[in-house]
Scaffold this motif. Structure first.
Motif, PDB file in Angstrom:
ATOM      1  N   GLN A   1       0.846  -1.187   0.000  1.00  0.00           N
ATOM      2  CA  GLN A   1       0.000   0.000   0.000  1.00  0.00           C
ATOM      3  C   GLN A   1       0.876   1.229   0.000  1.00  0.00           C
ATOM      4  O   GLN A   1       2.051   1.181   0.333  1.00  0.00           O
ATOM      5  CB  GLN A   1      -0.933   0.013   1.215  1.00  0.00           C
ATOM      6  N   GLY A   2       0.281   2.360  -0.413  1.00  0.00           N
ATOM      7  CA  GLY A   2       1.035   3.588  -0.482  1.00  0.00           C
ATOM      8  C   GLY A   2       0.128   4.783  -0.649  1.00  0.00           C
ATOM      9  O   GLY A   2      -1.092   4.656  -0.764  1.00  0.00           O
ATOM     10  N   ALA A   3       0.744   5.960  -0.662  1.00  0.00           N
ATOM     11  CA  ALA A   3      -0.020   7.205  -0.728  1.00  0.00           C
ATOM     12  C   ALA A   3      -0.621   7.407  -2.110  1.00  0.00           C
ATOM     13  O   ALA A   3      -0.031   7.007  -3.121  1.00  0.00           O
ATOM     14  CB  ALA A   3       0.893   8.368  -0.379  1.00  0.00           C
ATOM     15  N   PRO A   4      -1.795   8.037  -2.184  1.00  0.00           N
ATOM     16  CA  PRO A   4      -2.421   8.323  -3.485  1.00  0.00           C
ATOM     17  C   PRO A   4      -1.530   9.156  -4.399  1.00  0.00           C
ATOM     18  O   PRO A   4      -1.635   9.062  -5.623  1.00  0.00           O
ATOM     19  CB  PRO A   4      -3.695   9.078  -3.095  1.00  0.00           C
ATOM     20  N   ALA A   5      -0.673   9.963  -3.809  1.00  0.00           N
ATOM     21  CA  ALA A   5       0.194  10.812  -4.637  1.00  0.00           C
ATOM     22  C   ALA A   5       1.295  10.023  -5.315  1.00  0.00           C
ATOM     23  O   ALA A   5       2.023  10.543  -6.167  1.00  0.00           O
ATOM     24  CB  ALA A   5       0.811  11.906  -3.771  1.00  0.00           C
ATOM     25  N   GLY A   6       1.436   8.730  -4.985  1.00  0.00           N
ATOM     26  CA  GLY A   6       2.506   7.927  -5.543  1.00  0.00           C
ATOM     27  C   GLY A   6       3.821   8.169  -4.827  1.00  0.00           C
ATOM     28  O   GLY A   6       3.866   8.787  -3.765  1.00  0.00           O
ATOM     29  N   GLY A   7       4.881   7.643  -5.445  1.00  0.00           N
ATOM     30  CA  GLY A   7       6.198   7.842  -4.864  1.00  0.00           C
ATOM     31  C   GLY A   7       6.637   6.786  -3.881  1.00  0.00           C
ATOM     32  O   GLY A   7       7.715   6.886  -3.302  1.00  0.00           O
ATOM     33  N   THR A   8       5.809   5.724  -3.679  1.00  0.00           N
ATOM     34  CA  THR A   8       6.195   4.651  -2.758  1.00  0.00           C
ATOM     35  C   THR A   8       7.130   3.676  -3.466  1.00  0.00           C
ATOM     36  O   THR A   8       6.844   3.222  -4.576  1.00  0.00           O
ATOM     37  CB  THR A   8       4.958   3.899  -2.250  1.00  0.00           C
ATOM     38  N   THR A   9       8.266   3.363  -2.829  1.00  0.00           N
ATOM     39  CA  THR A   9       9.196   2.384  -3.393  1.00  0.00           C
ATOM     40  C   THR A   9       8.693   0.995  -3.042  1.00  0.00           C
ATOM     41  O   THR A   9       8.534   0.658  -1.868  1.00  0.00           O
ATOM     42  CB  THR A   9      10.611   2.596  -2.843  1.00  0.00           C
ATOM     43  N   VAL A  10       8.444   0.183  -4.082  1.00  0.00           N
ATOM     44  CA  VAL A  10       7.834  -1.128  -3.909  1.00  0.00           C
ATOM     45  C   VAL A  10       8.761  -2.201  -4.471  1.00  0.00           C
ATOM     46  O   VAL A  10       9.317  -2.041  -5.562  1.00  0.00           O
ATOM     47  CB  VAL A  10       6.468  -1.202  -4.629  1.00  0.00           C
ATOM     48  N   THR A  11       8.966  -3.285  -3.679  1.00  0.00           N
ATOM     49  CA  THR A  11       9.751  -4.425  -4.151  1.00  0.00           C
ATOM     50  C   THR A  11       8.788  -5.469  -4.713  1.00  0.00           C
ATOM     51  O   THR A  11       7.899  -5.962  -4.002  1.00  0.00           O
ATOM     52  CB  THR A  11      10.581  -5.026  -3.012  1.00  0.00           C
ATOM     53  N   VAL A  12       8.970  -5.789  -5.992  1.00  0.00           N
ATOM     54  CA  VAL A  12       8.126  -6.771  -6.667  1.00  0.00           C
ATOM     55  C   VAL A  12       8.927  -8.065  -6.777  1.00  0.00           C
ATOM     56  O   VAL A  12      10.060  -8.056  -7.294  1.00  0.00           O
ATOM     57  CB  VAL A  12       7.721  -6.289  -8.067  1.00  0.00           C
ATOM     58  N   THR A  13       8.380  -9.176  -6.306  1.00  0.00           N
ATOM     59  CA  THR A  13       9.073 -10.461  -6.401  1.00  0.00           C
ATOM     60  C   THR A  13       8.275 -11.422  -7.256  1.00  0.00           C
ATOM     61  O   THR A  13       7.049 -11.331  -7.353  1.00  0.00           O
ATOM     62  CB  THR A  13       9.294 -11.066  -5.008  1.00  0.00           C
TER      63      THR A  13
END
Length: 426
Positions: free
Chosen positions: A13-25
């Motif tokens: 999950q993250g903020a609506p404004a974006g910018g969250t660093t997400v690790t995809v596996t």
């Protein structure tokens, strides 16, 4: 090559404004050409390996599916990311708030909105490790850092928190202790000098805590010595930066009560000095002076708490008072007698029969401490009559002259001649 497969995303999950660093596996990510959050492409992404991608979320709302596209196609699994309004984290406390420059200190961070933390930093340097205990607490291990204040922050999908100060301390060193000695009863005020002494939490004398201490500055501490057994002790200081080395160039010496002397052996010697005398007694450690009637010994060595070996200085003939001085005071005196070398003036009679047995009278000076009378190399029975007279019995021997000498602790006299004859007379 197989089509890509997405198995999880973190955080999810993250903020609506974006910018969250997400690790995809997942699998088969090599050559990925796109990462999408719903229909929107990630702001940016990096293929770390065939099983991991790091992506930055675009702006969005609600729950969307995260997909990866390669030349083999687009993943079809349902792995969601939810846009939520997340409050920014805040910090209210650090415990402890200080530690050594080497890092490794476990620190508890308290605050609010700490869930989902993705980073804990000390002046921008990532914590060695951290664990989110709850929305109000994180435990982290401080990384190594230069001495001084460091700003600690927490980053979550809601942003980065305010900063709190964590202070790094260099290890302390102790380079001097003044005064450097005192009684075993303690209570002596001493000044410790060194470096990195600020924030000291303990001052110890061979592991025994100082009665009290005050940190005057980063280079000075004043402390009161605790009671301790007699002898040298290592002085250490402990700060949040660690404990100073007991091998630092300093020491504090505890002394007992005033020294006491029991005897001097030998008890006499020559006025020329140079005689090695063993002084026995008690509490002789740390001796700073040995004196013969106030005249310093030529040299001395402290053999133990009960013995000192001293070399006599030159001195006039007669009895002298020998004393030892330590930090505990000056001892009682013991007597050492200086003797002038003996001299012989006359032998009466100066001749006798070869069969021996003649009693002769030797006159001279400084004869009171005579230890031996010899006719050539032969020691004979003798009696000290006075400091100027000795009687001795001539030994048997062959015709002719022999040398008569007297020996005392001050040396051996000049020789006089005694003649053995085969018949009475000449």
């Amino acid at each position: 090559m197989a089509a890509p497969v997405v198995s999880s995303v973190s955080p999810n999950q993250g903020a609506p404004a974006g910018g969250t660093t997400v690790t995809v596996t997942g699998t088969s990510f090599t050559g990925a050409t796109a990462v999408r959050f719903g229909s929107k492409a990630a702001t940016s992404f990096t293929v770390n390996s065939s099983t991991q991608i790091t992506a930055v979320s675009p702006s969005g709302t609600g729950t969307v599916n995260v997909t990866v596209t390669t030349i083999q196609g687009t993943s079809t699994q349902t792995v969601t990311f939810t846009y939520v309004t997340v409050s920014a984290p805040s910090l209210t406390g650090l415990s402890p708030s200080q530690g050594p420059v080497s890092g490794g200190t476990g620190v508890t961070l308290t605050g609010a909105n700490l869930s989902g933390a993705t980073a804990v930093r000390f002046d921008g340097v990532a914590a060695t490790s951290f664990t989110v205990v709850s929305a109000t607490q994180i435990t982290a291990v401080a990384p190594a850092h230069a001495a001084g204040a460091a700003a600690v922050t927490v980053t979550t999908p809601g942003g980065t928190s305010n900063s709190l100060v964590y202070t790094y301390f260099a290890a302390p060193t102790v380079t001097g202790v003044a005064p450097s000695q005192g009684p075993v009863s303690g209570g002596t005020g001493v000044t410790l000098t060194g470096a990195n002494l600020f924030g000291a939490t303990a001052v110890r004398f061979d592991g025994v805590a100082a009665t009290s201490f005050t940190v005057d500055s980063a280079t000075q501490i004043t402390a009161v010595t605790p009671p301790h057994a007699a002898g040298a002790t290592a002085v250490t200081v402990t700060t949040p930066g660690g404990t100073s080395s007991p091998d630092d160039p300093q020491a504090y010496f505890y002394y007992a009560a005033s020294p006491a002397l029991a005897a001097a052996a030998p008890p006499s010697g020559t006025t020329a000095g140079g005689t090695t005398v063993a002084l026995t007694g008690a509490d002789l450690l740390g001796a700073t002076a040995v004196r013969f009637d106030g005249v310093a010994a030529t040299s001395f060595t402290v053999d133990s708490a009960t013995q000192i070996s001293a070399v006599t200085p030159t001195h006039a003939a007669g009895a002298t008072a020998v004393t030892v001085t330590t930090p505990g005071g000056t001892s009682n005196p013991v007597t050492y007698v200086y003797l002038a070398p003996p001299t012989l003036l006359a032998t009466v009679p100066d001749q006798g029969p070869t069969h021996g047995g003649t009693v002769i009278t030797l006159t001279g000076t400084n004869l009171a401490a005579t230890t031996e009378v010899r006719f050539d190399a032969t020691p004979v029975p003798f009696t000290v009559v006075s400091p100027t007279q000795i009687t001795a019995v001539a030994p048997a021997g062959t015709d002719g002259p022999v040398s008569v000498t007297v020996t005392t602790p001050a040396g051996t006299s000049n020789a006089l001649t005694y003649t053995r004859l085969t018949a009475p007379g000449i």
